[in-house]
Design an enzyme around this catalytic site. Structure first.
Site, PDB file in Angstrom:
ATOM      1  N   LYS A  58       6.054   6.506   6.390  1.00 11.48           N
ATOM      2  CA  LYS A  58       5.456   5.236   6.784  1.00 11.48           C
ATOM      3  C   LYS A  58       4.684   5.302   8.102  1.00 11.48           C
ATOM      4  O   LYS A  58       3.971   4.370   8.446  1.00 11.48           O
ATOM      5  CB  LYS A  58       6.515   4.141   6.831  1.00 11.48           C
ATOM      6  N   SER A 276      15.401   7.549  -1.594  1.00 14.92           N
ATOM      7  CA  SER A 276      14.184   7.407  -2.402  1.00 14.92           C
ATOM      8  C   SER A 276      13.613   8.775  -2.773  1.00 14.92           C
ATOM      9  O   SER A 276      12.910   8.907  -3.772  1.00 14.92           O
ATOM     10  CB  SER A 276      13.139   6.547  -1.687  1.00 14.92           C
TER      11      SER A 276
HETATM   12  N1  PMP Z   1      10.900   5.524   0.436  1.00 20.43           N
HETATM   13  C1  PMP Z   1      11.250   5.023   1.619  1.00 20.43           C
HETATM   14  C2  PMP Z   1      12.461   5.576   2.309  1.00 20.43           C
HETATM   15  C3  PMP Z   1      10.507   3.994   2.213  1.00 20.43           C
HETATM   16  O1  PMP Z   1      10.864   3.487   3.398  1.00 20.43           O
HETATM   17  C4  PMP Z   1       9.391   3.474   1.510  1.00 20.43           C
HETATM   18  C5  PMP Z   1       8.618   2.329   2.076  1.00 20.43           C
HETATM   19  N2  PMP Z   1       9.251   1.086   1.904  1.00 20.43           N
HETATM   20  C6  PMP Z   1       9.059   4.032   0.266  1.00 20.43           C
HETATM   21  C7  PMP Z   1       9.831   5.058  -0.231  1.00 20.43           C
HETATM   22  C8  PMP Z   1       7.924   3.502  -0.571  1.00 20.43           C
HETATM   23  O2  PMP Z   1       6.668   3.801  -0.048  1.00 20.43           O
HETATM   24  P1  PMP Z   1       5.460   2.803  -0.248  1.00 20.43           P
HETATM   25  O3  PMP Z   1       5.718   1.617   0.637  1.00 20.43           O
HETATM   26  O4  PMP Z   1       4.252   3.558   0.161  1.00 20.43           O
HETATM   27  O5  PMP Z   1       5.423   2.396  -1.685  1.00 20.43           O
END
Ligand code: PMP
Length: 321
Positions: A58, A276
């Site tokens: 991010k 994630s």
């Molecule tokens: N994984 C994590 C740990 C995140 O913090 C985020 C952002 N919320 C994402 C995945 C998803 O990324 P994006 O916001 O670009 O879809």
């Protein structure tokens, strides 16, 4: 006279960064060999995004949204940067704000892990306001909007869910790196969706490089899930930058499957990743099974650092030997 027989090599200094902000982007990519070995004709690669300053993917969109705000004249030194975040974007805003000299205020769900809260609030000095944990990231979104509506002139709200600079960060950096690092061989890109910036921006650019690249999103299978950073779109406030029609497909991953994959990445690949990343890896394996041949690229958004103190992490990160 004794002579020193050891040649002392002078270190070659490659380059000096002007600030820590130059350590955003250009992350490493690794081949996931062990977990992918049953697929003889599929290669899987993952970008290790915790190598960004601020510790997550991010940092890329946060920097881009702030710098585009500066260029447009909407972000001036008297404004406070305000946004909602489940943690990683907040850490990046707070870090970038500190370096650039802006105050930062963040709306976060109360259940954000305490390491993240301390990084945002204590280390990087952002002001935190906390929303109902049961409302998840949507509660934080509503809270940030309310604060903005009460005092519009005081704040600059990047609004990561609706700001094109979010996906453009990935269009201009993440995808370009993936294309170069895979020597133009990437055939599939897969990533989790939170704001959807990663999948939309990287996907768009990769398809420009090679229109036959297929782009997949990974989504939590359940509305109430434990994959921090990802959104179950059907039951959430839909990000304005998300266009489901752009995708070639979506793969749903259960929380337990993501956690199990976190453990396997740790044990089989030596990669201490966040939840994630586990979901992204599971998605990549499902895709590998489907396609049988190709080069899959994904991103691992953050490391396990933030999750090691949560009960969930312990439960799934220790194998039952
Ligand atoms: N994984 C994590 C740990 C995140 O913090 C985020 C952002 N919320 C994402 C995945 C998803 O990324 P994006 O916001 O670009 O879809």
């Amino acid at each position: 006279m004794a002579t020193n027989t050891y040649a002392v090599e002078k270190p070659v200094i490659q380059r000096v960064d002007e600030s820590i902000l130059q350590r955003i982007g250009n992350t490493p990519i690794v081949r996931i060999k062990n977990l992918g070995k049953k697929f003889r004709n599929v290669e899987i690669y993952a970008k290790l995004e915790w190598y960004n300053a601020g510790g997550s993917i991010k940092a890329r969109p946060a920097l881009r949204m702030i710098e585009d705000g500066e260029k447009s004249g909407k972000l001036t030194k008297d404004k406070i940067i305000l946004d909602s975040t489940s943690g990683n974007t907040g850490i990046a805003y707070a870090l970038i704000g500190l370096v650039k000299g802006y105050r930062v205020k963040l709306a976060i769900p109360a259940n954000v892990c305490k390491e993240r809260k301390r990084l945002m609030g204590e280390v990087y000095k952002a002001e935190l306001v906390v929303s109902d944990p049961l409302e998840g990231s949507d509660g934080a979104i509503r809270m940030a909007r309310k604060i903005l509506s009460e005092n519009h002139d005081k704040y600059f709200m990047p609004d990561q869910y609706n700001n094109p600079s979010n996906w453009k960060a990935h269009f201009d950096t993440t995808a370009v790196e993936i294309y170069r690092q895979t020597e133009s061989r990437v055939t599939h890109f897969i990533a989790g969706i939170g704001t959807a910036g990663t999948v939309m921006g990287s996907g768009r650019r990769l398809k420009m490089f090679n229109p036959s690249v297929k782009v997949y999103a990974v989504e939590p299978a359940e509305a109430l899930h434990g994959i921090e950073g990802l959104k179950h779109m059907e039951t959430s406030i839909r990000p304005g930058i998300y266009d489901e029609n752009f995708l070639d497909g979506k793969i749903s991953i259960k929380t337990e499957e993501a956690y199990e994959m976190v453990r396997l990445l740790q044990e089989e690949e030596g990669l201490g990743v966040g939840h994630s990343s586990g979901a992204a890896m599971k998605g990549a394996l499902v895709l590998a099974e489907r396609i049988g041949k190709g080069v899959i690229a994904t991103v691992f958004p953050d490391s396990c650092e933030c999750y090691v103190t949560t009960g969930n992490f312990q439960r799934y990160s220790t194998s039952q030997k």
